[in-house]
Design an enzyme around this catalytic site. Structure first.
Site, PDB file in Angstrom:
ATOM      1  N   TYR A 144      56.907   7.571-126.054  1.00 27.46           N
ATOM      2  CA  TYR A 144      56.909   8.717-126.962  1.00 27.46           C
ATOM      3  C   TYR A 144      55.739   9.625-126.594  1.00 27.46           C
ATOM      4  O   TYR A 144      54.606   9.162-126.432  1.00 27.46           O
ATOM      5  CB  TYR A 144      56.761   8.237-128.404  1.00 27.46           C
ATOM      6  CG  TYR A 144      56.636   9.332-129.435  1.00 27.46           C
ATOM      7  CD1 TYR A 144      57.732  10.112-129.782  1.00 27.46           C
ATOM      8  CD2 TYR A 144      55.437   9.565-130.080  1.00 27.46           C
ATOM      9  CE1 TYR A 144      57.627  11.116-130.744  1.00 27.46           C
ATOM     10  CE2 TYR A 144      55.313  10.559-131.046  1.00 27.46           C
ATOM     11  CZ  TYR A 144      56.409  11.333-131.371  1.00 27.46           C
ATOM     12  OH  TYR A 144      56.295  12.312-132.321  1.00 27.46           O
ATOM     13  N   ASP A 239      49.731   9.968-120.336  1.00 29.13           N
ATOM     14  CA  ASP A 239      49.608  10.187-121.769  1.00 29.13           C
ATOM     15  C   ASP A 239      48.752   9.044-122.319  1.00 29.13           C
ATOM     16  O   ASP A 239      49.246   7.955-122.590  1.00 29.13           O
ATOM     17  CB  ASP A 239      50.991  10.199-122.417  1.00 29.13           C
ATOM     18  CG  ASP A 239      50.939  10.412-123.925  1.00 29.13           C
ATOM     19  OD1 ASP A 239      49.848  10.271-124.513  1.00 29.13           O
ATOM     20  OD2 ASP A 239      52.002  10.693-124.524  1.00 29.13           O
ATOM     21  N   LYS A 267      43.996  10.963-130.947  1.00 27.93           N
ATOM     22  CA  LYS A 267      43.567   9.886-131.833  1.00 27.93           C
ATOM     23  C   LYS A 267      42.056   9.637-131.796  1.00 27.93           C
ATOM     24  O   LYS A 267      41.303  10.344-132.453  1.00 27.93           O
ATOM     25  CB  LYS A 267      44.372   8.609-131.551  1.00 27.93           C
ATOM     26  CG  LYS A 267      45.869   8.813-131.790  1.00 27.93           C
ATOM     27  CD  LYS A 267      46.642   7.535-131.759  1.00 27.93           C
ATOM     28  CE  LYS A 267      48.146   7.797-131.867  1.00 27.93           C
ATOM     29  NZ  LYS A 267      48.585   8.342-133.162  1.00 27.93           N
TER      30      LYS A 267
END
Length: 430
Positions: A144, A239, A267
């Site tokens: 994702y 990513d 994050k």
């Protein structure tokens, strides 16, 4: 367990927010029941609106590596807030954070701060297409990369939880410029490059998949991706929104010694606040405005409050270097879980790297999306709710990662293990 206040809040929220939440997986649709509304967090604990305390293994989906409300971060935020929330102009704090990121990720020769992981990936894809003058993007099933139109094809995270591998509202023309391959299958990548190598702008990958649950790369997978992309003048994008500053100060690329062309961070880089970054080789990033023709901008990009939280978090991680201790503690914890499952004959697989792990109710190795989907998701839902009743908060989805922070002591984990053992004994053998 009391949920009266959460029940009321959720009912009211459904009249205001889509599905009652502001991100789908929070709805508990993957496990059933009503989401517990959180009132506060401190260290490794959460308290819900009904006053009940939980040991937290979700930790803002990995963002809170120092636990909830660490003093060093909250103090930095409080000092900065008093000077102003956002200016829409450059600040010295931005430079300080950028330099910290570059020390951790030397591959990011030039970078740009943004506000979310989705925005970072969206921008990196745009830059990759411009720099290569090609259109095709290769991704891997179950990975994702945020809700970017062209990448919501066989995605992970909440998309997988909700059994919707594709999203409505995405033009077919965009999806046609995306190729999806099985994670960890380097032969499929080689075959695609033989057929379409001259059209491929970039390969984007979670170097350790974490959005279909934790799935580490097979030995040599990342190295071969690097060799294939380089040989075909395509770019390699890592990513590391989840793994950056989580598995090591310099992410998976430091551990595996594989250097991507572009990196996306999120994050932890924002210390729990909305901040992300993308960057890479200078010759590629120089395509971005104001130096180049690739336009990307953001009113709140690099806002001083989020940047202050990021600086405080990264400074702590750099000076204290907690990664070896976190790795050892998480290894001990997950081994004890597996041991407990074996003793009662329960089929469990745990994939782990550093302080992130996923418990799969599965009797075979979990190496890609196909094997992930063989896991017993209904059994995980039962496990989740019974564990919640015992004061332990795991992710409300069978296909997400759990995280340990610097505030999870061995005593806290021993208490968790006792709760897990009691929960295992209540489950049907799988």
């Amino acid at each position: 367990m009391k949920t009266k206040k959460s029940d009321i809040l959720f009912k009211k929220s459904q009249d205001v927010f889509v599905g009652g939440v502001n991100s789908p997986v929070r709805s508990f649709k993957g496990v059933g029941g009503t989401p517990h509304f959180i009132a506060r967090g401190q260290g490794s604990y959460l308290w819900d609106a009904d006053g009940q305390r939980y040991i937290d293994f979700c930790n803002s989906w990995g963002a809170s590596i120092l636990g909830h409300a660490p003093n060093s971060v909250t103090s930095a935020v409080a000092r900065t807030v008093r000077k102003g929330l956002s200016f829409g102009a450059p600040t010295e704090l931005e430079l300080e954070l950028g330099q910290l990121i570059q020390k951790a990720f030397p591959s990011m020769g030039r970078l740009r701060l943004v506000s979310s992981g989705t925005e970072a990936v969206m921008s990196a894809i745009r830059v990759a297409r411009a720099a290569t003058q090609r259109e095709v993007i290769v991704k891997f099933a179950g990975c994702y990369h945020g809700h970017v139109d062209s990448l919501l094809v066989k995605a992970g995270s909440g998309v997988l939880t909700l059994s919707a591998p594709d999203s409505a509202g995405i033009p077919a023309a965009l999806a046609q410029r995306t190729r999806v391959l099985p994670y960890n299958d380097i032969e499929a990548v080689k075959d695609l490059f033989r057929r379409e190598g001259q059209s491929i702008a970039a390969v984007i990958v979670e170097p350790v998949a974490a959005n279909m649950g934790v799935v580490p790369p097979r030995a040599g997978f990342l190295e071969e991706l690097r060799a294939l992309t380089a040989a075909n003048n395509a770019l390699l994008i890592f990513d590391e929104v989840i793994t950056g500053f989580r598995v090591a100060f310099g992410g998976v690329q430091t551990l595996q010694k594989v250097t991507p062309d572009l990196t996306c961070l999120g994050k932890i880089v924002g210390g729990g606040m909305p901040l992300a970054a993308y960057g890479g080789r200078r010759d590629i990033m120089d395509w971005v405005a104001p130096l180049g023709p690739v336009y990307q901008a953001g009113t709140l990009a690099g806002n001083p409050v989020a940047v202050a939280a990021g600086i405080a978090t990264l400074s702590y991680l750099k000076s204290r270097n907690p990664y070896k201790a976190l790795d050892q503690l998480t290894s001990w914890f997950t081994e004890k879980i597996e041991e407990s499952a074996r003793e009662i004959g329960l089929s469990v697989r745990i994939n782990r790297i550093g302080s992130m792990f996923t418990l799969f109710f599965n009797n075979a190795p979990v190496v890609d999306l196909t094997s992930v989907q063989r896991s017993n998701a209904p059994l995980y839902a039962t496990f989740f709710h019974q564990l919640l009743e015992r004061g332990v908060y795991f992710p409300p989805s069978a296909f997400e990662a759990s995280f340990i922070t610097t505030t999870h002591s061995k005593a806290i984990l021993k208490k968790t293990l006792a709760s897990i053992e009691k929960t295992f004994k209540k489950l049907p053998l799988s």
